[in-house]
Design a protein around this motif. Sequence first.
Motif, PDB file in Angstrom:
ATOM      1  N   UNK A  65       0.804  -1.233   0.000  1.00 57.46           N
ATOM      2  CA  UNK A  65       0.000   0.000   0.000  1.00 57.46           C
ATOM      3  C   UNK A  65       0.836   1.281   0.000  1.00 57.46           C
ATOM      4  N   UNK A  66       2.119   1.170   0.407  1.00 57.48           N
ATOM      5  CA  UNK A  66       2.934   2.387   0.444  1.00 57.48           C
ATOM      6  C   UNK A  66       3.484   2.783  -0.922  1.00 57.48           C
ATOM      7  N   UNK A  67       3.379   1.888  -1.922  1.00 58.96           N
ATOM      8  CA  UNK A  67       3.990   2.172  -3.229  1.00 58.96           C
ATOM      9  C   UNK A  67       3.478   3.462  -3.885  1.00 58.96           C
ATOM     10  N   UNK A  68       2.146   3.697  -3.953  1.00 58.53           N
ATOM     11  CA  UNK A  68       1.724   4.953  -4.585  1.00 58.53           C
ATOM     12  C   UNK A  68       2.122   6.187  -3.772  1.00 58.53           C
ATOM     13  N   UNK A  69       2.219   6.037  -2.441  1.00 64.59           N
ATOM     14  CA  UNK A  69       2.637   7.177  -1.613  1.00 64.59           C
ATOM     15  C   UNK A  69       4.081   7.538  -1.964  1.00 64.59           C
ATOM     16  N   UNK A  70       4.918   6.486  -2.035  1.00 65.57           N
ATOM     17  CA  UNK A  70       6.327   6.685  -2.394  1.00 65.57           C
ATOM     18  C   UNK A  70       6.433   7.296  -3.779  1.00 65.57           C
ATOM     19  N   UNK A  71       5.650   6.763  -4.689  1.00 66.55           N
ATOM     20  CA  UNK A  71       5.685   7.256  -6.060  1.00 66.55           C
ATOM     21  C   UNK A  71       5.263   8.732  -6.101  1.00 66.55           C
ATOM     22  N   UNK A  72       4.285   9.119  -5.281  1.00 65.47           N
ATOM     23  CA  UNK A  72       3.858  10.524  -5.233  1.00 65.47           C
ATOM     24  C   UNK A  72       4.994  11.405  -4.700  1.00 65.47           C
ATOM     25  N   UNK A  73       5.671  10.941  -3.642  1.00 72.59           N
ATOM     26  CA  UNK A  73       6.740  11.750  -3.043  1.00 72.59           C
ATOM     27  C   UNK A  73       7.891  11.935  -4.028  1.00 72.59           C
ATOM     28  N   UNK A  74       8.294  10.835  -4.679  1.00 72.83           N
ATOM     29  CA  UNK A  74       9.418  10.915  -5.628  1.00 72.83           C
ATOM     30  C   UNK A  74       9.069  11.855  -6.780  1.00 72.83           C
ATOM     31  N   UNK A  75       7.878  11.687  -7.348  1.00 72.59           N
ATOM     32  CA  UNK A  75       7.490  12.515  -8.498  1.00 72.59           C
ATOM     33  C   UNK A  75       7.383  13.990  -8.089  1.00 72.59           C
ATOM     34  N   UNK A  76       6.856  14.262  -6.892  1.00 77.31           N
ATOM     35  CA  UNK A  76       6.694  15.663  -6.463  1.00 77.31           C
ATOM     36  C   UNK A  76       8.059  16.321  -6.242  1.00 77.31           C
ATOM     37  N   UNK A  77       8.983  15.608  -5.600  1.00 75.23           N
ATOM     38  CA  UNK A  77      10.304  16.205  -5.346  1.00 75.23           C
ATOM     39  C   UNK A  77      11.071  16.355  -6.667  1.00 75.23           C
ATOM     40  N   UNK A  78      11.045  15.307  -7.489  1.00 74.55           N
ATOM     41  CA  UNK A  78      11.742  15.393  -8.786  1.00 74.55           C
ATOM     42  C   UNK A  78      11.136  16.501  -9.649  1.00 74.55           C
ATOM     43  N   UNK A  79       9.819  16.631  -9.572  1.00 74.63           N
ATOM     44  CA  UNK A  79       9.147  17.690 -10.332  1.00 74.63           C
ATOM     45  C   UNK A  79       9.673  19.060  -9.944  1.00 74.63           C
ATOM     46  N   UNK A  80       9.941  19.261  -8.664  1.00 72.44           N
ATOM     47  CA  UNK A  80      10.452  20.552  -8.200  1.00 72.44           C
ATOM     48  C   UNK A  80      11.895  20.777  -8.614  1.00 72.44           C
ATOM     49  N   UNK A  81      12.748  19.763  -8.421  1.00 72.20           N
ATOM     50  CA  UNK A  81      14.173  19.975  -8.716  1.00 72.20           C
ATOM     51  C   UNK A  81      14.423  20.052 -10.233  1.00 72.20           C
ATOM     52  N   UNK A  82      13.612  19.318 -11.005  1.00 79.47           N
ATOM     53  CA  UNK A  82      13.816  19.355 -12.463  1.00 79.47           C
ATOM     54  C   UNK A  82      13.042  20.510 -13.109  1.00 79.47           C
ATOM     55  N   UNK A  83      12.123  21.118 -12.354  1.00 76.06           N
ATOM     56  CA  UNK A  83      11.378  22.271 -12.879  1.00 76.06           C
ATOM     57  C   UNK A  83      10.236  21.873 -13.795  1.00 76.06           C
ATOM     58  N   UNK A  84       9.396  20.949 -13.319  1.00 71.35           N
ATOM     59  CA  UNK A  84       8.342  20.418 -14.195  1.00 71.35           C
ATOM     60  C   UNK A  84       7.324  21.476 -14.602  1.00 71.35           C
ATOM     61  N   UNK A  85       7.192  22.527 -13.786  1.00 65.44           N
ATOM     62  CA  UNK A  85       6.180  23.521 -14.131  1.00 65.44           C
ATOM     63  C   UNK A  85       6.754  24.665 -14.966  1.00 65.44           C
ATOM     64  N   UNK A  86       8.056  24.569 -15.276  1.00 62.16           N
ATOM     65  CA  UNK A  86       8.675  25.632 -16.056  1.00 62.16           C
ATOM     66  C   UNK A  86       9.268  25.111 -17.361  1.00 62.16           C
ATOM     67  N   UNK A  87       9.896  23.948 -17.299  1.00 64.99           N
ATOM     68  CA  UNK A  87      10.664  23.479 -18.455  1.00 64.99           C
ATOM     69  C   UNK A  87       9.974  22.310 -19.163  1.00 64.99           C
ATOM     70  N   UNK A  88       9.787  22.410 -20.473  1.00 67.07           N
ATOM     71  CA  UNK A  88       9.113  21.326 -21.208  1.00 67.07           C
ATOM     72  C   UNK A  88       9.876  19.999 -21.141  1.00 67.07           C
TER      73      UNK A  88
END
Length: 476
Positions: free
Chosen positions: A131-154
């Motif tokens: 049951x923790x897999x989607x939680x982990x997946x959410x955390x990884x994607x959210x942090x990576x999204x911030x460091x890679x700039x998902x809301x700025x860079x295509x």
Amino acid sequence: MNYDFHHVHDRNIPDEERARLSSRFAGPIEAFFVRHIRWLPWIHAVMFVVFVTLILVPPFLPDPAETDGPLDHLSVFSNFAIWGLWFPLLLLSVLATGRSWCGILCPMGAASEYASKHGMRLTPPRWLTWPGTPVLSFLVVTILGQTAGVRTHPEASAEIFGGTMAAAIVLGWLFAPGKRPWCRHACPIGLLLGVFNRLGVVEFTPKRPEPGGDRWNDKTACPTMIDLKRKTESRHCIECFRCVSPQASGGLYLRLRRPGEEVEQIAGRNPNISEILFLFLGGGVALGGFLWGVMPLFNTVRDALGLWAIENDVTWLLHSGPSWLMSVHPERREVFLWLDFVMIAGFMAMTMAVFTAGLSALTLAAAWLSGKLGGGRSLWQRFLELGYQFTPIAMVSLVIGLGGGLFKSMTVIGIPAELVSLLKIGLFAGSVTWSLWLAWRILVRQGVTGAKVLPALVPGLIGTVAVALAWWPALF
Ligand code: SF4
Ligand code: SF4
């Protein structure tokens, strides 16, 4: 101890009531979707083309000029469509239409299922069904999204969404025949929509329910592997209508319900720790992802750490890392160093830890008080149930904090900024009130009655108001 099990979940809805509810509103909707379900593959094909156009094409285009608007350049349009429209409206749509995005429109889920039909048909391994897999997946994607700039860079957008699409296809191809193992067990968006779906007005209910509670079963017709007759929770239901046959005496039927009803009845609707963890950890990490960009303290600490790295010859912190991990775009005057990566990821993790510790302590206090004031069941059970009171405030926080593009575009089309701020404040005030209402209903069902409810409401109220205040910078 007089907690109300009779109303925990009314599994045996009388036929007349079912007929009444279904015939007036839900019946025509149900009939429409059942009649037109055959068009789904075409909708998925169109959505796949839209996905490729908006996500995978922009990284190959020259950068837009600073003055370009959504109608001038595909990259600007794509960014506006994803963060200004899709993300916030997707979250809000759950209240009115449930996970219709997943069942009808999402190209990733559809691709996963098509791959699954032609794949290896292996049994999903335990790490996937954990049951923790989607939680982990959410955390990884959210942090990576911030460091890679998902809301700025295509490029980052293509990496995150393209990576999600690839993972959905690979998992579908490997596991579970003709089903959606990615959607059920690992999708971070599915987790988010699933939790908030519990607040929504749409539900699919068994006509002939069986006791025993929810469980995972890959032998059913359901693409997310819900054991249909034992279904009591909405979170995994993607509204594909495959279990619905209006004329049949079995299967499921579409039912419209009061917003929040399922959370009020959470004791009988399979409450579980992975959702509470998501609300606490996910809410905290999203808050951290928003705050690091607006808090002066973040830059002060970053500068101090940079100075320390120079003085102590820790040179790796002052170099840039791989562009899949962090934003490295010199042509756009943004190059993150390892220092930035460590600071952003660390700040988000720290905010998450503080947020989770605070909300856990307050929920525990409420659960303990509930027990002292007449609440039944174990402390752990009461804790799980009361954790759901934060669902509305978590949802509005994500809409306002991470879906800020929607409100920005409102001002662009001429709506006064003060009015937009008022709308955000109204949403926050509404979600605080709703969270409080849910806490009250959950406590009453636990057996805390009359004025005794008031003290048990206080910890939840403190937590809800604290969450709203933490997002305050997002309001203005
Ligand atoms: S769970 Fe995720 S991949 Fe599956 S349909 Fe929903 S959003 Fe798409
Ligand atoms: S419960 Fe029915 S509508 Fe929901 S996902 Fe399963 S088959 Fe589709």
